[in-house]
Design an enzyme around this catalytic site. Sequence first.
Site, mmCIF file in Angstrom:
data_model
loop_
_atom_site.group_PDB
_atom_site.id
_atom_site.type_symbol
_atom_site.label_atom_id
_atom_site.label_comp_id
_atom_site.label_asym_id
_atom_site.label_seq_id
_atom_site.Cartn_x
_atom_site.Cartn_y
_atom_site.Cartn_z
ATOM 1 N N THR A 17 0.833 -1.209 0.000
ATOM 2 C CA THR A 17 0.000 0.000 0.000
ATOM 3 C C THR A 17 0.866 1.257 0.000
ATOM 4 O O THR A 17 0.485 2.284 -0.557
ATOM 5 C CB THR A 17 -0.929 -0.015 1.232
ATOM 6 O OG1 THR A 17 -1.810 -1.115 1.099
ATOM 7 C CG2 THR A 17 -1.721 1.262 1.376
ATOM 8 N N SER A 63 1.414 -7.606 -1.031
ATOM 9 C CA SER A 63 2.129 -8.645 -0.264
ATOM 10 C C SER A 63 1.277 -9.864 0.045
ATOM 11 O O SER A 63 1.815 -10.910 0.418
ATOM 12 C CB SER A 63 2.725 -8.063 1.025
ATOM 13 O OG SER A 63 1.748 -7.909 2.031
ATOM 14 N N THR A 96 1.611 -4.295 4.289
ATOM 15 C CA THR A 96 1.392 -4.644 5.703
ATOM 16 C C THR A 96 0.856 -6.067 5.892
ATOM 17 O O THR A 96 0.999 -6.639 6.968
ATOM 18 C CB THR A 96 0.376 -3.680 6.365
ATOM 19 O OG1 THR A 96 -0.872 -3.775 5.671
ATOM 20 C CG2 THR A 96 0.869 -2.252 6.360
ATOM 21 N N ASP A 97 0.216 -6.609 4.826
ATOM 22 C CA ASP A 97 -0.537 -7.852 5.045
ATOM 23 C C ASP A 97 0.331 -9.050 5.408
ATOM 24 O O ASP A 97 -0.100 -9.901 6.189
ATOM 25 C CB ASP A 97 -1.408 -8.164 3.827
ATOM 26 C CG ASP A 97 -2.650 -7.271 3.782
ATOM 27 O OD1 ASP A 97 -2.982 -6.669 4.829
ATOM 28 O OD2 ASP A 97 -3.279 -7.171 2.720
HETATM 29 C C1 SIN Z 1 -0.147 -5.309 0.901
HETATM 30 O O1 SIN Z 1 0.056 -5.956 1.923
HETATM 31 O O2 SIN Z 1 0.634 -5.313 -0.076
HETATM 32 C C2 SIN Z 1 -1.392 -4.517 0.743
HETATM 33 C C3 SIN Z 1 -1.930 -4.017 2.020
HETATM 34 C C4 SIN Z 1 -1.041 -3.044 2.720
HETATM 35 O O3 SIN Z 1 0.114 -2.812 2.394
HETATM 36 O O4 SIN Z 1 -1.552 -2.458 3.710
#
Ligand code: SIN
Length: 323
Positions: A17, A63, A96-97
């Site tokens: 993100t 991710s 973050t995922d």
């Molecule tokens: C991801 O994990 O690539 C998408 C979600 C995020 O980064 O919050």
Amino acid sequence: MNANQARRLVVLGTGGTIAGRATQVSDNVGYVAGQVAVSELVAMVPALAACPLDVEQVAQINSKDMVLGVWQTLAGRVAVHLERSDVAGIVITHGTDTIEETAFLLQTLLKPSKPVVLTCAMRPATALVPDGPQNLSDAVAVALHPQARGVVVVCAGRIHGAIDVAKVHPYRTDPFDSGDAGALGCVEEAQLRMFRPWPQAVPEGTHDTASLQRLLGAAVMPRVELIFSHALADGEVVRALLGHTSGAGRLRGIVVAGTGNGTVHDDLLAALKHAQSSGVEVVVASRCAQGRVVPHAGQPLPDSAGLSPVKARLALALRLLEV
Ligand code: SIN
């Protein structure tokens, strides 16, 4: 030049993100992750202009779609840059995922004596108020800190250790928690305030690289599935997994996220015992958001030694790579 004199940082971009783009500035959820180049993310933080940086785009993904090839490239590049005497630390931009899984992987394989700082964002780069630039700036402050070492995740002004960090919220801009252990420290106006010691590190030049080499050379990861115990659980999913063979390879392990202190529904447990007797390694973690399985005599299954279900799954897969 020793690690304390080195001032150069390497920033590796993997997507997420933090590199997300939406068509409307007001859109914080309908964006596409992994669109903006890491060099552009760095350019959004004017303070970084004064810092000698090498910037590399390792991947450009959401991710949730992490694959072995990206982990191999990332771990390989991190290892190469850690060897450089002019490099003080590494910053990785990541979604973050699954950031907690990548952080765990790198800490387990590398235990670096220099800092490897993963950072991220919960709002896309195009948002009205993106959180990525501040997180990136904080990550750089951590990576430049003379005492910093090991793999950490920096987000929303907090520094989390790779072993304990978990994403606990799908939307808020401070989505991580380190459970009972708590955050390692925080970043305030580029200054660090530490609450706990840095993650474990092995002295430079003494690291056993066998596990890293095994990961880098793997064609596939050993297949380890993650299942839950819950009300009305039965053994069907385990029986289906045992009966299933595909290009992904035979089942080598199962992590079960058990209820409470790692308890498992009797019907599911019977199927897991059968899987064990067929040569499948079974590990139990707790599905509780905090705490760990408290070991006790007569435990029917080995426990994950405090690792969350997703980290226990990865730890078991890495262990099975060795056999
Ligand atoms: C991801 O994990 O690539 C998408 C979600 C995020 O980064 O919050």
